[in-house]
Design a protein around this motif. Sequence first.
Motif, PDB file in Angstrom:
ATOM      1  N   UNK A 295       4.556  56.708  18.302  1.00 51.09           N
ATOM      2  CA  UNK A 295       4.469  55.468  19.071  1.00 51.09           C
ATOM      3  C   UNK A 295       3.076  55.324  19.632  1.00 51.09           C
ATOM      4  N   UNK A 296       2.556  54.107  19.607  1.00 48.00           N
ATOM      5  CA  UNK A 296       1.212  53.910  20.149  1.00 48.00           C
ATOM      6  C   UNK A 296       0.960  52.476  20.538  1.00 48.00           C
ATOM      7  N   UNK A 297       0.001  52.287  21.401  1.00 48.12           N
ATOM      8  CA  UNK A 297      -0.351  50.938  21.861  1.00 48.12           C
ATOM      9  C   UNK A 297      -1.795  50.950  22.353  1.00 48.12           C
TER      10      UNK A 297
ATOM     11  N   UNK B  71       3.652  61.499  19.459  1.00 47.39           N
ATOM     12  CA  UNK B  71       4.261  61.681  18.141  1.00 47.39           C
ATOM     13  C   UNK B  71       5.208  62.875  18.153  1.00 47.39           C
ATOM     14  N   UNK B  72       6.247  62.787  17.332  1.00 46.18           N
ATOM     15  CA  UNK B  72       7.246  63.860  17.216  1.00 46.18           C
ATOM     16  C   UNK B  72       7.526  64.122  15.738  1.00 46.18           C
ATOM     17  N   UNK B  73       7.817  65.362  15.415  1.00 40.40           N
ATOM     18  CA  UNK B  73       8.310  65.704  14.079  1.00 40.40           C
ATOM     19  C   UNK B  73       9.754  66.151  14.246  1.00 40.40           C
ATOM     20  N   UNK B  74      10.657  65.519  13.480  1.00 36.44           N
ATOM     21  CA  UNK B  74      12.090  65.811  13.550  1.00 36.44           C
ATOM     22  C   UNK B  74      12.540  66.452  12.233  1.00 36.44           C
ATOM     23  N   UNK B  75      13.479  67.386  12.334  1.00 35.98           N
ATOM     24  CA  UNK B  75      14.007  68.003  11.106  1.00 35.98           C
ATOM     25  C   UNK B  75      15.495  68.293  11.275  1.00 35.98           C
ATOM     26  N   UNK B  76      16.220  68.183  10.187  1.00 42.86           N
ATOM     27  CA  UNK B  76      17.652  68.523  10.208  1.00 42.86           C
ATOM     28  C   UNK B  76      17.813  70.028  10.398  1.00 42.86           C
ATOM     29  N   UNK B  77      18.739  70.403  11.292  1.00 42.15           N
ATOM     30  CA  UNK B  77      18.946  71.829  11.539  1.00 42.15           C
ATOM     31  C   UNK B  77      19.405  72.563  10.278  1.00 42.15           C
ATOM     32  N   UNK B  78      20.144  71.855   9.422  1.00 42.14           N
ATOM     33  CA  UNK B  78      20.696  72.532   8.238  1.00 42.14           C
ATOM     34  C   UNK B  78      19.790  72.379   7.010  1.00 42.14           C
ATOM     35  N   UNK B  79      18.606  71.856   7.197  1.00 47.13           N
ATOM     36  CA  UNK B  79      17.735  71.616   6.041  1.00 47.13           C
ATOM     37  C   UNK B  79      17.005  72.897   5.627  1.00 47.13           C
TER      38      UNK B  79
ATOM     39  N   UNK C 186       8.377  57.591  23.137  1.00 45.03           N
ATOM     40  CA  UNK C 186       8.059  58.824  22.404  1.00 45.03           C
ATOM     41  C   UNK C 186       7.448  59.840  23.368  1.00 45.03           C
ATOM     42  N   UNK C 187       6.598  59.343  24.244  1.00 45.02           N
ATOM     43  CA  UNK C 187       5.968  60.227  25.235  1.00 45.02           C
ATOM     44  C   UNK C 187       7.001  60.848  26.169  1.00 45.02           C
TER      45      UNK C 187
END
Lengths: 401, 229
Positions: A113-115, A226-234, A353-354
């Motif tokens: 997210x940014x502005x 910014x965030x990086x998301x990942x599936x726990x089961x991936x 996001x922050x």
Amino acid sequence: MRKVSIVGIGHTVFGNLSEFDLVDVMGFASGNALDDAGIRDNRKIVEQVFVANMGGGILNHQTGIASSLVSRMDMEPAMAELIENGPASGASAVKMGYMAIASGLVDVVMVTGGELMRTVTGWEGTDFVASLLHSEAEYNYGLTLPAYGGMFTRMYMERYGLTERDLGLVAVKDHQNGEKNPFAHVRVPCTIDAIHDNENAHVINNYIAEPLRMYGMCPVSDGAASLILCANDSPKMKYFTKQKPILISGVGSATDTHCVHNRKDPLILDAVRLAAEKAYKMAELKPDDISFAELHDAFVILELAISEEVGFFERGKAGDAIRNGVTAINGAKPINTSGGLKSKGHPVGATGVSQVFELVKQLREQGEEGRQVKDPKHGMAVNFGGFGNNVVAIICSKGEV
Amino acid sequence: MAIDKMEQSLRPPELEMKPYPAKIITLANGEEMIVRQAKREEVGVILGTIQPLIGVQKDFYDIVAARMYAEVLGWYEYRVANEFVLIGSIDGEIAGIVTSRLVDGKEGVSLHTMTIKRGLRVGAQLFAAKMEHHIDILGNDEVHIVAESPIGFKRWMIEYALEDRSAQFPALRHELGGVPTFTLTRKLWENIRADKCTGTRPVPPVKLAKADKLKMPTEYPQIPGFKRG
């Protein structure tokens, strides 16, 4: 649904970044998140990018921002979309990231997210934010968000006996936290004597939208998170060994009437309450289980009102909490440990996001000295769109992967 | 020191100006800023404070610092007529500087406002003190003002709702190069003084004594990592 964790976080300083362009600023935060996640060299494993931004087209004459960011970061062919939900764009993008993974569509998502708001004058910035109001029934009559903040504050004060001094205490507490946050826009502490009690206070802390004073309002900021998301089961979770993953345990959002005057009681923030209830239900938690919270204090009154609506305090009692230090960093329910929008700043598309960035930082116990919550287990963020007509609540938890 | 005839012929005629009475302002963070008139013998510490900012491009610090450096030097060397310099200091350390001058007994020309310590509206308070000196103490009816940075434009032209006198160019020409000229009138000042100008007088002698020993800033938020050599 699959479980989803946050495995990387990035943030720029909030403040005046007008020497950069919007995608540059988003790129700085995204790069930080990739570094934090330990995948800069493997960034092509990100399959989907959601970009939160409210005003790129209006303020920066820039559209197609999501695709631009992906290209700037050399992350093609990741899917990319822009999410716009007013000042709640950030948390909406986090929610979309969560949904994309939980549904099984993808495994790894980047949410940025940014502005850039300081490229225009304060008046133009205020007018831009006011464009989220009802064009016929609100905007055309000259209503702005600070005006709504002032009226809401006046009504709350009359009903619950809150004082201007109480509002000042919220600012003092937020600035104490923001001073220690290296990303905060206004890293200057303030004292209640100087902004309220002292004979010079009426000039030092002048009215902006009576009864809200300058220290009752967030600054206009540039910045990104910014965030990086990942599936726990991936299987891709093997890439993320650098930081302890933080679970997104609850997500909820709700809408309310576009026009505030269509609500039965303007002080009742239905969308906040409903969003929080959904997030609690999903996380199987109660308000008492929340260790700390980031609440959308674009105006300091909102920190108090939202804290009541999400169930931390009885209606009309948040003033007692601020007076008694309950929401201070070492209190029973620390609120806005980052400094909140009040001190950290409010680049609208970045804010949600922050807020989640701060939840992760606290849950990792990486807060700077003097602003780390003791032994946090669950953190809640509430991102407030419009004047409460589209609200997103997110709960993050320390969790096993 | 005797002044030779050549030097006398180079100096401008000077109006007699009342001194600015020092005042104390409690800033938002609780620190106390003392605003007082600069003394001629303080020119070294003032120039030393301004000089590092000449290299800062951000927010037009370079042009403001370069011009203010010349203005302070001009004031010291008697090369500018009727100029005054006000200093804001916290525990003796310079937090901000303003320069200004009188055209005659009725008109003033605001030169520059330099904020060193940021985030506390030091510049806003010093600008208000400068206007207070022009109108309330020196008796000017109008002060002409220009802005060289967006921050200045927001703080003065917009927040004070100054009268736009640009249409009077070239009859009215501000000394800083003919950029759009705005004016603070006595009537406008009287309407906004209570909201813009503050401070307590007299300053307690102990605090004034501390402010009498001016120090250059040890750090500049505009120059990360600055170390005075």
